[in-house]
Design a protein around this motif. Sequence first.
Motif, PDB file in Angstrom:
ATOM      1  N   SER A  18      27.076  -4.400  -8.267  1.00  0.00           N
ATOM      2  CA  SER A  18      26.592  -3.138  -7.706  1.00  0.00           C
ATOM      3  C   SER A  18      26.729  -3.083  -6.194  1.00  0.00           C
ATOM      4  CB  SER A  18      25.118  -2.932  -8.090  1.00  0.00           C
ATOM      5  OG  SER A  18      24.269  -3.674  -7.234  1.00  0.00           O
ATOM      6  N   SER A  19      26.368  -1.940  -5.641  1.00  0.00           N
ATOM      7  CA  SER A  19      26.383  -1.754  -4.186  1.00  0.00           C
ATOM      8  C   SER A  19      25.307  -2.584  -3.504  1.00  0.00           C
ATOM      9  CB  SER A  19      26.183  -0.275  -3.853  1.00  0.00           C
ATOM     10  OG  SER A  19      24.958   0.200  -4.403  1.00  0.00           O
ATOM     11  N   GLU A  70      22.836  -1.329 -10.371  1.00  0.00           N
ATOM     12  CA  GLU A  70      23.561  -1.049 -11.609  1.00  0.00           C
ATOM     13  C   GLU A  70      24.055  -2.334 -12.270  1.00  0.00           C
ATOM     14  OE1 GLU A  70      27.166   1.983 -13.001  1.00  0.00           O
ATOM     15  OE2 GLU A  70      26.999   1.334 -10.910  1.00  0.00           O
ATOM     16  N   ARG A 124      26.240  17.240  -6.887  1.00  0.00           N
ATOM     17  CA  ARG A 124      26.433  16.656  -5.554  1.00  0.00           C
ATOM     18  C   ARG A 124      27.197  17.596  -4.617  1.00  0.00           C
ATOM     19  NH1 ARG A 124      31.379  13.937  -4.603  1.00  0.00           N
ATOM     20  NH2 ARG A 124      32.786  13.790  -6.389  1.00  0.00           N
ATOM     21  N   GLU A 144      20.404   4.330  -7.964  1.00  0.00           N
ATOM     22  CA  GLU A 144      20.662   3.244  -7.018  1.00  0.00           C
ATOM     23  C   GLU A 144      19.343   2.828  -6.405  1.00  0.00           C
ATOM     24  OE1 GLU A 144      23.394   1.602  -6.206  1.00  0.00           O
ATOM     25  OE2 GLU A 144      24.854   2.780  -7.336  1.00  0.00           O
ATOM     26  N   GLU A 162      28.109  14.047   2.931  1.00  0.00           N
ATOM     27  CA  GLU A 162      28.458  12.832   2.179  1.00  0.00           C
ATOM     28  C   GLU A 162      28.454  13.007   0.660  1.00  0.00           C
ATOM     29  OE1 GLU A 162      26.865  11.497   6.166  1.00  0.00           O
ATOM     30  OE2 GLU A 162      26.270  12.929   4.621  1.00  0.00           O
ATOM     31  N   GLU A 166      34.857  12.876  -1.451  1.00  0.00           N
ATOM     32  CA  GLU A 166      35.539  12.070  -2.464  1.00  0.00           C
ATOM     33  C   GLU A 166      35.119  10.605  -2.401  1.00  0.00           C
ATOM     34  OE1 GLU A 166      37.370  13.317  -4.956  1.00  0.00           O
ATOM     35  OE2 GLU A 166      36.685  15.209  -4.081  1.00  0.00           O
ATOM     36  N   ALA A 167      34.539  10.201  -1.267  1.00  0.00           N
ATOM     37  CA  ALA A 167      34.111   8.812  -1.113  1.00  0.00           C
ATOM     38  C   ALA A 167      32.793   8.526  -1.836  1.00  0.00           C
ATOM     39  CB  ALA A 167      33.969   8.470   0.372  1.00  0.00           C
ATOM     40  N   TRP A 168      32.108   9.577  -2.293  1.00  0.00           N
ATOM     41  CA  TRP A 168      30.807   9.400  -2.957  1.00  0.00           C
ATOM     42  C   TRP A 168      31.007   8.739  -4.323  1.00  0.00           C
ATOM     43  CZ3 TRP A 168      25.855  10.091  -1.351  1.00  0.00           C
ATOM     44  CH2 TRP A 168      24.843  10.133  -2.318  1.00  0.00           C
ATOM     45  N   THR A 169      30.337   7.645  -4.560  1.00  0.00           N
ATOM     46  CA  THR A 169      30.530   6.887  -5.808  1.00  0.00           C
ATOM     47  C   THR A 169      29.238   6.725  -6.606  1.00  0.00           C
ATOM     48  OG1 THR A 169      30.182   4.779  -4.637  1.00  0.00           O
ATOM     49  CG2 THR A 169      32.462   5.578  -4.827  1.00  0.00           C
ATOM     50  N   TYR A 170      28.238   7.534  -6.291  1.00  0.00           N
ATOM     51  CA  TYR A 170      26.913   7.339  -6.890  1.00  0.00           C
ATOM     52  C   TYR A 170      26.566   8.380  -7.954  1.00  0.00           C
ATOM     53  CZ  TYR A 170      26.643   4.618  -2.575  1.00  0.00           C
ATOM     54  OH  TYR A 170      26.893   3.743  -1.549  1.00  0.00           O
ATOM     55  N   GLU A 172      27.651  12.212 -10.277  1.00  0.00           N
ATOM     56  CA  GLU A 172      27.909  13.630 -10.031  1.00  0.00           C
ATOM     57  C   GLU A 172      26.640  14.412  -9.707  1.00  0.00           C
ATOM     58  OE1 GLU A 172      31.044  15.134  -9.809  1.00  0.00           O
ATOM     59  OE2 GLU A 172      31.475  12.987  -9.716  1.00  0.00           O
TER      60      GLU A 172
END
Length: 311
Positions: A18-19, A70, A124, A144, A162, A166-170, A172
């Motif tokens: 995970s992040s 995650e 988002r 998260e 943010e 497109e960089a958002w990975t958390y 929809e």
Amino acid sequence: MSRPLSELHVAVLMGGLSSEREVSLSSGRECAKALDGQVARVTAIDAGRDLAQVLAELRPDVVLNALHGEWGEDGCVQGILETLQIPYTHSGVLTSALTMDKDKTKAVLNAAGVAVPGGGLFDRRAVSAGHVIPPPYVIKPNAEGSSVGVYLVREGEAPRPEPGSEAWTYGEQVMVEPYIAGKELCVTVLGEPTGPRALTVTDITPVKGFYDYEAKYAPGGSVHKLPADLPAPVFEAALRESERAHTALGCRGVSRSDFRYDDVKDVLVLLEVNTQPGMTPTSLVPEQAAYVGMSYRDLVRWMVEDASCPR
């Protein structure tokens, strides 16, 4: 555990996918260090997708799960451990999956009579296109932890770009909640056989004004005052609400409840419950444990002794 701790082989899971990987590595290293000399053998595992195979070959007596976020905290790893029938620390599959979903967690807490913030889930891109609720408000990923991807939008500010990028990975959908002015508080709960026991209340003041990822984990990022300087009824309410949340969500082992207290309007609101709180050198749980006379080594020992696995 039925066997003496000194006879056990304990595997400490850390890192993960995970992040929150770096935080988990720090938590895991500290836990492994604390177990050294208390158990027969400690094996640190940087958990990857081959975890089931690694554990099947290693065959530890207990797993201390120091994963965050995650996969490691959302019920997936817990399912692996139950399939292999290895006792493990912290909450089980259902609770872990539930508490990683902020929206569903709020619904359960609200039904249990615990005060939670308003707001809800929004697309988002809509959040970046305009104000979906009046500012000030907080934007956060729905699944998260460690304040990853959390933003504060103040009055007069434009929407944050943010979440719509497109960089958002958390995910929809994102959680948007009204910002509650006042104090940032937290309470550690130990799930003991006689019932959950809240330790104390910490008042957290971030050095730079907002309790984000850096404030949580950077040395000197925040100032912790414990016990918090609060009116006695508010202090007691934070303890009892954290215990109520621990029970309502079905937590076991250690949990940490995070609150906001508006000291002008006298409103206490529970923001979220963390079922696998950080165990880093700057983390709140070991700090609260130390305040009530439980050293870091004692706390980690308690976690291992509390480990279980449904049969």
